[in-house]
Scaffold this motif. Structure first.
Motif, PDB file in Angstrom:
ATOM      1  N   PRO A   1       0.993  -1.518   0.061  1.00 20.31           N
ATOM      2  CA  PRO A   1      -0.065   0.115   0.095  1.00 20.31           C
ATOM      3  C   PRO A   1       0.920   1.396  -0.171  1.00 20.31           C
ATOM      4  CG  PRO A   1      -0.904  -1.657   1.643  1.00 20.31           C
ATOM      5  CD  PRO A   1       0.409  -2.093   1.064  1.00 20.31           C
TER       6      PRO A   1
ATOM      7  N   ASP B   1       1.899   1.795  -3.503  1.00 18.66           N
ATOM      8  CA  ASP B   1       0.812   1.989  -4.276  1.00 18.66           C
ATOM      9  C   ASP B   1       0.433   3.656  -4.290  1.00 18.66           C
ATOM     10  OD1 ASP B   1      -0.497   0.549  -6.185  1.00 18.66           O
ATOM     11  OD2 ASP B   1      -1.918  -0.164  -4.900  1.00 18.66           O
TER      12      ASP B   1
ATOM     13  N   GLU C   1     -13.348   6.160  -2.957  1.00 20.72           N
ATOM     14  CA  GLU C   1     -12.386   6.514  -1.717  1.00 20.72           C
ATOM     15  C   GLU C   1     -12.995   7.678  -0.701  1.00 20.72           C
ATOM     16  OE1 GLU C   1      -8.277   5.720  -3.738  1.00 20.72           O
ATOM     17  OE2 GLU C   1      -8.823   7.379  -3.541  1.00 20.72           O
TER      18      GLU C   1
ATOM     19  N   CYS D   1      -9.674   0.673   0.932  1.00 20.25           N
ATOM     20  CA  CYS D   1     -10.444   0.841  -0.250  1.00 20.25           C
ATOM     21  C   CYS D   1      -9.595  -0.456  -1.283  1.00 20.25           C
ATOM     22  CB  CYS D   1     -10.069   1.816  -0.904  1.00 20.25           C
ATOM     23  SG  CYS D   1     -10.941   3.098  -0.167  1.00 20.25           S
ATOM     24  N   PRO D   2      -8.413  -0.951  -1.202  1.00 22.62           N
ATOM     25  CA  PRO D   2      -8.323  -1.975  -2.193  1.00 22.62           C
ATOM     26  C   PRO D   2      -8.904  -3.329  -1.910  1.00 22.62           C
ATOM     27  CG  PRO D   2      -6.266  -0.939  -1.535  1.00 22.62           C
ATOM     28  CD  PRO D   2      -7.281  -0.317  -0.802  1.00 22.62           C
TER      29      PRO D   2
ATOM     30  N   ASP E   1     -12.681  -2.620  -2.697  1.00 23.61           N
ATOM     31  CA  ASP E   1     -12.970  -2.466  -4.141  1.00 23.61           C
ATOM     32  C   ASP E   1     -13.184  -3.918  -4.840  1.00 23.61           C
ATOM     33  OD1 ASP E   1     -12.598  -1.454  -6.965  1.00 23.61           O
ATOM     34  OD2 ASP E   1     -10.986  -2.746  -6.902  1.00 23.61           O
TER      35      ASP E   1
ATOM     36  N   VAL F   1      -7.082  -7.111 -11.130  1.00 23.59           N
ATOM     37  CA  VAL F   1      -6.752  -5.862 -10.278  1.00 23.59           C
ATOM     38  C   VAL F   1      -7.506  -4.704 -10.802  1.00 23.59           C
ATOM     39  CG1 VAL F   1      -4.793  -7.097  -9.639  1.00 23.59           C
ATOM     40  CG2 VAL F   1      -4.990  -5.373 -11.494  1.00 23.59           C
ATOM     41  N   ASN F   2      -7.580  -3.797  -9.998  1.00 23.33           N
ATOM     42  CA  ASN F   2      -8.179  -2.172 -10.323  1.00 23.33           C
ATOM     43  C   ASN F   2      -6.954  -1.631 -10.283  1.00 23.33           C
ATOM     44  OD1 ASN F   2      -9.029   0.337 -10.235  1.00 23.33           O
ATOM     45  ND2 ASN F   2     -10.593   0.144  -9.034  1.00 23.33           N
TER      46      ASN F   2
ATOM     47  N   TYR G   1      -5.286   0.432  -7.575  1.00 21.89           N
ATOM     48  CA  TYR G   1      -4.781  -0.312  -6.433  1.00 21.89           C
ATOM     49  C   TYR G   1      -3.913  -1.482  -6.899  1.00 21.89           C
ATOM     50  CZ  TYR G   1      -8.896   2.157  -4.851  1.00 21.89           C
ATOM     51  OH  TYR G   1      -9.791   3.071  -4.432  1.00 21.89           O
ATOM     52  N   THR G   2      -3.182  -1.317  -8.129  1.00 17.98           N
ATOM     53  CA  THR G   2      -2.713  -2.604  -8.559  1.00 17.98           C
ATOM     54  C   THR G   2      -1.485  -3.050  -7.768  1.00 17.98           C
ATOM     55  OG1 THR G   2      -2.744  -1.069 -10.785  1.00 17.98           O
ATOM     56  CG2 THR G   2      -1.342  -3.217 -10.895  1.00 17.98           C
TER      57      THR G   2
ATOM     58  N   THR H   1      -0.953  -3.072  -4.571  1.00 20.19           N
ATOM     59  CA  THR H   1      -1.580  -3.744  -3.327  1.00 20.19           C
ATOM     60  C   THR H   1      -2.267  -4.994  -3.704  1.00 20.19           C
ATOM     61  OG1 THR H   1      -1.724  -1.528  -2.255  1.00 20.19           O
ATOM     62  CG2 THR H   1      -3.089  -3.591  -1.243  1.00 20.19           C
ATOM     63  N   GLN H   2      -3.594  -4.868  -4.650  1.00 21.77           N
ATOM     64  CA  GLN H   2      -4.259  -6.056  -4.896  1.00 21.77           C
ATOM     65  C   GLN H   2      -3.350  -7.227  -5.326  1.00 21.77           C
ATOM     66  OE1 GLN H   2      -7.246  -4.597  -7.398  1.00 21.77           O
ATOM     67  NE2 GLN H   2      -8.551  -4.004  -5.504  1.00 21.77           N
TER      68      GLN H   2
END
Length: 451
Positions: A73, A76, A219, A245-246, A249, A378-379, A382-383, A385-386
Motif C-alpha cells: 500500500p 501504491d 474513496e 479501499c483495495p 474494491d 486488479v483495479n 490499487y494495482t 496492493t491487490q
C-alpha cells in the motif's frame, strides 16, 4: 472476457512490441538479487567456514518476499519527492529499489563473513526488502502498461528474463568467485543491476490519471463512512485509500463471487507447489547423479520452461485467458502422474528427459497464464496492493501442504505421493472450468440481442 483475440501471426508479433521487450530486462532485474541472498550467499558463507546451523538461519531472509503485501500500500500511494516529478510514481519506486539493491550488493562485496557476519545478515535482509519491493512495483508496472490481451506476452518475457538472471546469479556468480573471488563476484552482480536501472530510465510511465479520477468518489465515500464527514488527518485518509479501499474494491466489483476467485487463486498452483520440495530428493533417491540432475533437470529443463512460458503468452493472446487457464491446470496435475510412473520404472535418463520436458512446459504455460489472469482481476488504482495480496495467497496453501510431503513419501512412497499431488490439482481444474462457464454465461446475459 473475450475468448478469441488475435491470429497466430499477430500473436507472434506481440513479442516485438517495445513494452513487451522491456519486460525481459525488468524480469532480469527482478531475478538477479533472489539467489544472491539465498543459495549463492550460502555457498559464499560455506567457503568461509560458517556453520550449517547459521547458514540455515539465513534462509529466514526469504520471509521478506512472503510478506511484501504489508508495504505494497505504501508503494501504491506514496509519491517519492523529487523523483516522482521526474519519473512518475512507478518508475521512481523502481529506480529507488534498484539503486538500493545495487548499493547493498556493493556493501556485501566488501565484507568478510568471518569478521562481519551480523552486518552481512542485515544487508541481506535489506537486499531482500529492496528486491521484494521491486517485485511489487514491476508487477504493478506490467499490469498498468499494457492491455489485458498483452499480459500473457508481458508475463512470458518477464519469466524469461527472470530465469536468465537466476542462471547468472547462480552459476555465473559461482564461476566468477571460482576464477577470482567472492568480492569480485558480488561487485559484478551489483554492476548488472544496471540492466534494470537503464530500462527504468528508458521505459514510459503508465498513465494513472483515469484510474485515480474514477477512484476518488469511491474513496471519499469510504473515508466518510469509516471516519465520519468533515476533514480528517492525512494519515487517516491514507489508511482508508491505501489499505481499506483495495480490499473493499475487489469485493465490490465481484460480490460474493470474490470468494470463489480467492479460492481459485489459493488452489490453482497447489498441485505444483505441493510436490516441488520433493523433486530433488526424488531424483537422487531414484539413483540419478548430481551431474544428471544438472544436465537434464536444470539446463535441459530451463529451455523447456522458457518454451512453456512463451507458449502460454501466445495462447493468451490468441484465445484469451480462461481456456489456457484451464489447460494449464490440467497439464500441471497430469504431469504429476508422469512423476508417479517414473517412480515405478527407476533411473531411466530418456524418461527423465520426457518428464522434465512435460513438467517444465506445463509449468511455464500455467505460470504465465495465471500471472495474466491475476493481472486481469486488479483495479489499476490499487494495482500493487491487490496483486501483492493475490501473489502471496497463491503460494500459501501449496507451501503449507508441501511441509507434510516428506511424511507422505516416508510412509507411502514416491509413487503414491505424486498421485496424491495430481489429485490435489483436480479442484483447481473444476473451479477454473466453473469460472470460465460463469464468465461466458455473464457475457451472454450482458450482450444485448438484436431483432
Amino acid at each position: 472476457m473475450q475468448e478469441s483475440k488475435m491470429t497466430w501471426g499477430q500473436a507472434l508479433r506481440v513479442y516485438l512490441k517495445p513494452k513487451v521487450l522491456a519486460m525481459f530486462f525488468l524480469g532480469f532485474s527482478a531475478g538477479l538479487p533472489f539467489l544472491l541472498v539465498f543459495s549463492t550467499l550460502a555457498a559464499w558463507l560455506t567457503d568461509y567456514g560458517v556453520s550449517r546451523t547459521t547458514i540455515g538461519f539465513f534462509g529466514l531472509v526469504g520471509l521478506t518476499y512472503s510478506i511484501k503485501f504489508a508495504w505494497a500500500p505504501v508503494i501504491d500511494h506514496l509519491r517519492i519527492p523529487f523523483f516522482n516529478g521526474l519519473l512518475g510514481k512507478r518508475r521512481s519506486w523502481l529506480l529507488l529499489s534498484q539503486l538500493g539493491i545495487a548499493l547493498c550488493l556493493f556493501f556485501l562485496a566488501n565484507l568478510n563473513p568471518q569478521l562481519a557476519l551480523t552486518k552481512i545478515a542485515l544487508i541481506a535482509v535489506a537486499v531482500a526488502f529492496c528486491a521484494a519491493s521491486q517485485d511489487v512495483v514491476i508487477d504493478a508496472f506490467r499490469i498498468e502498461s499494457a492491455s489485458e490481451e498483452l499480459q500473457g506476452a508481458m508475463a512470458a518475457n518477464y519469466v524469461f528474463g527472470y530465469r536468465v538472471a537466476l542462471l547468472v546469479a547462480g552459476g555465473g556468480a559461482l564461476y566468477i568467485a571460482d576464477i577470482a573471488d567472492w568480492s569480485t563476484s558480488y561487485l559484478s552482480m551489483a554492476g548488472l543491476m544496471g540492466v534494470g536501472i537503464i530500462t527504468t530510465l528508458i521505459v514510459a510511465e503508465p498513465d494513472h490519471t483515469k484510474a485515480a479520477e474514477l477512484a476518488k468518489p469511491f474513496e471519499r465515500a469510504w473515508i466518510e463512512r469509516i471516519w465520519g464527514s468533515g476533514e480528517h488527518s492525512g494519515l487517516k485518509e491514507w489508511f482508508v485509500k491505501a489499505v481499506i479501499c483495495p480490499v473493499i474494491d475487489f469485493f465490490k466489483r465481484n460480490g460474493r463471487f470474490a470468494l470463489i476467485l480467492l479460492l481459485l487463486i489459493g488452489i490453482y498452483r497447489i498441485s505444483d507447489l505441493a510436490m516441488g520440495v520433493m523433486a530433488n530428493p526424488f531424483y537422487l533417491d531414484l539413483g540419478f547423479s548430481k551431474t544428471d540432475i544438472f544436465q537434464i533437470v536444470k539446463v535441459f529443463g530451463f529451455f523447456f520452461s522458457i518454451l512453456g512460458a512463451y507458449l502460454g503468452g501466445l495462447l493468451v493472446v490468441h484465445y484469451g485467458i480462461m481456456r489456457p487457464l484451464i489447460l494449464g491446470a490440467v497439464m500441471v496435475a497430469a504431469t504429476n502422474l508422469l512423476f508417479a510412473h517414473m517412480a515405478q520404472i527407476g533411473p531411466d535418463k530418456n524418461w527423465l528427459a520426457i518428464l522434465i520436458s512435460a513438467d517444465n512446459v506445463s509449468a511455464g504455460i500455467s505460470n504465465t497464464v495465471f500471472i495474466a489472469y491475476l493481472s486481469s482481476l486488479v483495479n489499476q488504482e490499487y494495482t500493487a496492493t491487490q496483486y501483492a495480496l493475490f501473489s502471496s495467497l497463491m503460494t500459501l496453501p501449496g507451501k503449507f501442504i508441501s511441509g507434510f510431503s516428506g511424511i507422505v513419501v516416508d510412509s507411502m512412497g514416491y509413487s503414491v505421493f505424486f498421485t496424491y499431488a495430481a489429485i490435489l490439482g483436480i479442484p483447481a481444474v473444476l473451479l477454473a472450468v466453473y469460472v470460465w462457464w460463469r464468465d461466458n454465461r455473464k457475457a451472454e446475459v450482458d450482450t444485448p440481442t438484436t431483432s
